[in-house]
Design a protein around this motif. Structure first.
Motif, PDB file in Angstrom:
ATOM      1  N   GLU A   9       0.609  -1.546   0.013  1.00 18.35           N
ATOM      2  CA  GLU A   9       0.208   0.186   0.224  1.00 18.35           C
ATOM      3  C   GLU A   9       0.972   1.169   0.208  1.00 18.35           C
ATOM      4  O   GLU A   9       0.179   2.763  -0.410  1.00 18.35           O
ATOM      5  CB  GLU A   9      -1.048  -0.278   1.284  1.00 18.35           C
ATOM      6  CG  GLU A   9      -1.508  -1.187   1.106  1.00 18.35           C
ATOM      7  CD  GLU A   9      -2.597  -1.323   2.635  1.00 18.35           C
ATOM      8  OE1 GLU A   9      -2.679  -0.801   3.266  1.00 18.35           O
ATOM      9  OE2 GLU A   9      -3.071  -2.277   2.960  1.00 18.35           O
ATOM     10  N   ASP A  10       1.910   0.998   0.308  1.00 15.28           N
ATOM     11  CA  ASP A  10       2.928   1.903   0.112  1.00 15.28           C
ATOM     12  C   ASP A  10       2.926   3.094  -1.041  1.00 15.28           C
ATOM     13  O   ASP A  10       3.309   1.760  -2.959  1.00 15.28           O
ATOM     14  CB  ASP A  10       4.343   1.788   0.321  1.00 15.28           C
ATOM     15  CG  ASP A  10       5.848   2.689   0.786  1.00 15.28           C
ATOM     16  OD1 ASP A  10       5.580   3.910  -0.027  1.00 15.28           O
ATOM     17  OD2 ASP A  10       6.544   2.411   1.456  1.00 15.28           O
ATOM     18  N   PRO A  11       2.646   4.129  -1.472  1.00 13.02           N
ATOM     19  CA  PRO A  11       3.112   5.060  -2.843  1.00 13.02           C
ATOM     20  C   PRO A  11       4.163   4.545  -3.575  1.00 13.02           C
ATOM     21  O   PRO A  11       4.076   4.697  -4.672  1.00 13.02           O
ATOM     22  CB  PRO A  11       2.667   6.476  -2.517  1.00 13.02           C
ATOM     23  CG  PRO A  11       2.433   6.298  -0.905  1.00 13.02           C
ATOM     24  CD  PRO A  11       3.135   5.126  -0.059  1.00 13.02           C
ATOM     25  N   ARG A  12       5.726   4.050  -2.641  1.00 16.09           N
ATOM     26  CA  ARG A  12       6.802   3.949  -3.584  1.00 16.09           C
ATOM     27  C   ARG A  12       6.136   2.776  -4.400  1.00 16.09           C
ATOM     28  O   ARG A  12       6.623   2.913  -5.023  1.00 16.09           O
ATOM     29  CB  ARG A  12       7.852   3.834  -2.615  1.00 16.09           C
ATOM     30  CG  ARG A  12       8.272   5.202  -1.705  1.00 16.09           C
ATOM     31  CD  ARG A  12       9.391   5.076  -1.051  1.00 16.09           C
ATOM     32  NE  ARG A  12       8.927   4.068  -0.086  1.00 16.09           N
ATOM     33  CZ  ARG A  12       9.612   4.253   1.004  1.00 16.09           C
ATOM     34  NH1 ARG A  12      11.033   3.794   0.587  1.00 16.09           N
ATOM     35  NH2 ARG A  12       9.203   3.094   1.838  1.00 16.09           N
ATOM     36  N   PHE A  13       5.888   1.755  -3.730  1.00 21.69           N
ATOM     37  CA  PHE A  13       5.044   1.363  -5.035  1.00 21.69           C
ATOM     38  C   PHE A  13       4.247   0.653  -5.312  1.00 21.69           C
ATOM     39  O   PHE A  13       4.601   0.675  -6.720  1.00 21.69           O
ATOM     40  CB  PHE A  13       4.581  -0.619  -3.212  1.00 21.69           C
ATOM     41  CG  PHE A  13       5.943  -1.437  -2.755  1.00 21.69           C
ATOM     42  CD1 PHE A  13       7.084  -2.305  -3.451  1.00 21.69           C
ATOM     43  CD2 PHE A  13       6.386  -0.672  -1.632  1.00 21.69           C
ATOM     44  CE1 PHE A  13       8.020  -2.333  -3.039  1.00 21.69           C
ATOM     45  CE2 PHE A  13       7.318  -1.302  -0.531  1.00 21.69           C
ATOM     46  CZ  PHE A  13       7.790  -1.960  -1.552  1.00 21.69           C
ATOM     47  N   ILE A  14       3.517   1.640  -5.367  1.00 17.32           N
ATOM     48  CA  ILE A  14       1.722   1.440  -5.896  1.00 17.32           C
ATOM     49  C   ILE A  14       2.816   2.663  -7.446  1.00 17.32           C
ATOM     50  O   ILE A  14       2.355   2.316  -8.722  1.00 17.32           O
ATOM     51  CB  ILE A  14       1.272   2.834  -5.443  1.00 17.32           C
ATOM     52  CG1 ILE A  14       0.211   1.680  -4.520  1.00 17.32           C
ATOM     53  CG2 ILE A  14       0.282   3.160  -6.376  1.00 17.32           C
ATOM     54  CD1 ILE A  14      -0.530   2.660  -3.635  1.00 17.32           C
ATOM     55  N   TYR A  17       3.912  -0.198  -9.739  1.00 18.83           N
ATOM     56  CA  TYR A  17       3.343  -0.373 -10.804  1.00 18.83           C
ATOM     57  C   TYR A  17       2.916   0.268 -11.770  1.00 18.83           C
ATOM     58  O   TYR A  17       3.453  -0.197 -13.299  1.00 18.83           O
ATOM     59  CB  TYR A  17       2.625  -1.423  -9.639  1.00 18.83           C
ATOM     60  CG  TYR A  17       2.417  -1.982  -8.819  1.00 18.83           C
ATOM     61  CD1 TYR A  17       3.741  -2.831  -8.664  1.00 18.83           C
ATOM     62  CD2 TYR A  17       1.252  -1.923  -7.649  1.00 18.83           C
ATOM     63  CE1 TYR A  17       3.672  -4.028  -7.189  1.00 18.83           C
ATOM     64  CE2 TYR A  17       1.479  -2.563  -6.319  1.00 18.83           C
ATOM     65  CZ  TYR A  17       2.715  -3.541  -6.325  1.00 18.83           C
ATOM     66  OH  TYR A  17       2.136  -4.574  -5.963  1.00 18.83           O
ATOM     67  N   VAL A  18       2.865   1.870 -11.902  1.00 19.31           N
ATOM     68  CA  VAL A  18       2.453   2.218 -12.459  1.00 19.31           C
ATOM     69  C   VAL A  18       3.468   2.684 -14.001  1.00 19.31           C
ATOM     70  O   VAL A  18       3.126   2.116 -15.388  1.00 19.31           O
ATOM     71  CB  VAL A  18       1.899   3.820 -12.476  1.00 19.31           C
ATOM     72  CG1 VAL A  18       2.361   4.789 -13.668  1.00 19.31           C
ATOM     73  CG2 VAL A  18       0.572   4.062 -11.019  1.00 19.31           C
ATOM     74  N   LEU A  19       4.801   2.229 -12.790  1.00 20.88           N
ATOM     75  CA  LEU A  19       5.595   2.863 -14.099  1.00 20.88           C
ATOM     76  C   LEU A  19       6.679   1.524 -14.802  1.00 20.88           C
ATOM     77  O   LEU A  19       6.151   1.613 -15.641  1.00 20.88           O
ATOM     78  CB  LEU A  19       7.280   3.315 -13.054  1.00 20.88           C
ATOM     79  CG  LEU A  19       7.131   4.661 -12.900  1.00 20.88           C
ATOM     80  CD1 LEU A  19       8.335   5.201 -11.937  1.00 20.88           C
ATOM     81  CD2 LEU A  19       6.932   5.707 -13.946  1.00 20.88           C
ATOM     82  N   ASN A  24       7.875  -1.414 -21.990  1.00 21.61           N
ATOM     83  CA  ASN A  24       7.139  -2.414 -22.996  1.00 21.61           C
ATOM     84  C   ASN A  24       7.902  -3.950 -22.827  1.00 21.61           C
ATOM     85  O   ASN A  24       7.443  -4.157 -23.727  1.00 21.61           O
ATOM     86  CB  ASN A  24       7.733  -2.500 -24.791  1.00 21.61           C
ATOM     87  CG  ASN A  24       9.075  -2.002 -25.018  1.00 21.61           C
ATOM     88  OD1 ASN A  24       9.537  -2.648 -23.784  1.00 21.61           O
ATOM     89  ND2 ASN A  24       8.540  -0.987 -26.117  1.00 21.61           N
ATOM     90  N   GLN A  25       8.418  -4.720 -21.558  1.00 18.93           N
ATOM     91  CA  GLN A  25       9.328  -5.143 -21.773  1.00 18.93           C
ATOM     92  C   GLN A  25       8.336  -6.357 -19.832  1.00 18.93           C
ATOM     93  O   GLN A  25       8.218  -5.260 -19.808  1.00 18.93           O
ATOM     94  CB  GLN A  25      10.727  -5.624 -21.332  1.00 18.93           C
ATOM     95  CG  GLN A  25      11.766  -4.705 -22.434  1.00 18.93           C
ATOM     96  CD  GLN A  25      12.999  -4.583 -21.930  1.00 18.93           C
ATOM     97  OE1 GLN A  25      13.563  -3.956 -21.070  1.00 18.93           O
ATOM     98  NE2 GLN A  25      13.585  -5.121 -23.300  1.00 18.93           N
ATOM     99  N   LYS A  41       1.942  -5.401 -18.351  1.00 19.74           N
ATOM    100  CA  LYS A  41       1.163  -5.544 -19.339  1.00 19.74           C
ATOM    101  C   LYS A  41       1.766  -5.967 -20.993  1.00 19.74           C
ATOM    102  O   LYS A  41       1.596  -7.458 -20.953  1.00 19.74           O
ATOM    103  CB  LYS A  41       0.003  -4.411 -19.885  1.00 19.74           C
ATOM    104  CG  LYS A  41      -0.679  -3.448 -19.943  1.00 19.74           C
ATOM    105  CD  LYS A  41      -1.494  -2.498 -19.781  1.00 19.74           C
ATOM    106  CE  LYS A  41      -2.030  -2.329 -18.975  1.00 19.74           C
ATOM    107  NZ  LYS A  41      -2.379  -0.707 -19.979  1.00 19.74           N
ATOM    108  N   ALA A  42       3.190  -6.051 -20.286  1.00 19.57           N
ATOM    109  CA  ALA A  42       3.782  -7.018 -21.370  1.00 19.57           C
ATOM    110  C   ALA A  42       4.590  -8.609 -21.014  1.00 19.57           C
ATOM    111  O   ALA A  42       4.179  -9.374 -21.988  1.00 19.57           O
ATOM    112  CB  ALA A  42       5.074  -6.094 -21.434  1.00 19.57           C
TER     113      ALA A  42
END
Length: 173
Positions: A9-14, A17-19, A24-25, A41-42
């Motif tokens: 739940e830590d914003p650094r992990f969130i 995830y977004v990054l 694309n790998q 997604k890749a």
């Protein structure tokens, strides 16, 4: 830092995830026990498994069989001196995921494998440590060396065409 369940739940992990989803790998993030917490997604596209099917399962359960046949390990893969890299060739294919190996050895692991379609893949698993030197997760990046080679060849061809076109333009001026 908070306990392992709350770390997700830590914003650094969130933000991680977004990054990671923008890359694309293929990327997957596991707990120190090998349980998948995230796939981008890749990764879902390559392994044909949606995020919902992957999260919460052990990495070995997801990749057993065709995807866990490592034949080579690269030591000091971060080095830019490619001629002095050290390699370990396995007499039998290894079926332990790079993420699990990274936890066991408490260091970055880079291994090579081949897909059923004969693409050469480089898998790099990096353990992430907290302030107490405990592993909180493992970040694994999969690179398709065969596809990168095709990209390199295509770009070199286009660069050669560009050089020819520049010469022709100079001649016509």
């Amino acid at each position: 830092m908070r306990d392992t369940q709350q770390q997700w739940e830590d914003p650094r992990f969130i933000n991680m995830y977004v990054l990671a989803d923008l890359v694309n790998q293929p990327i997957h993030i596991t707990t120190p026990d090998g349980v998948v917490r995230f796939v981008n997604k890749a990764w879902s596209t390559m392994y044909r498994k949606p995020l919902e099917e992957a999260v919460g399962r052990h990495i070995h359960d997801l990749l057993e069989g065709e995807h866990l046949n490592y034949y080579l390990s690269v030591e000091d893969a971060e080095s830019e001196d490619l001629e002095n890299l050290s390699y370990e060739h396995f007499t039998e294919p290894k079926s332990t995921s790079a993420a699990v190996q990274a936890v066991e050895e408490r260091r970055q692991i880079t291994c090579l494998t081949q897909t059923p379609t004969y693409n050469q893949m480089m898998v790099t698993a990096t353990p992430i440590f907290n302030d107490k030197n405990e592993i909180v997760c493992v970040f694994t990046l999969v690179q398709d060396l065969t596809a990168m080679g095709r990209w390199r060849d295509a770009i070199e061809q286009e660069m050669q065409k560009n050089t020819v076109l520049q010469r022709e333009l100079q001649y016509l001026r």
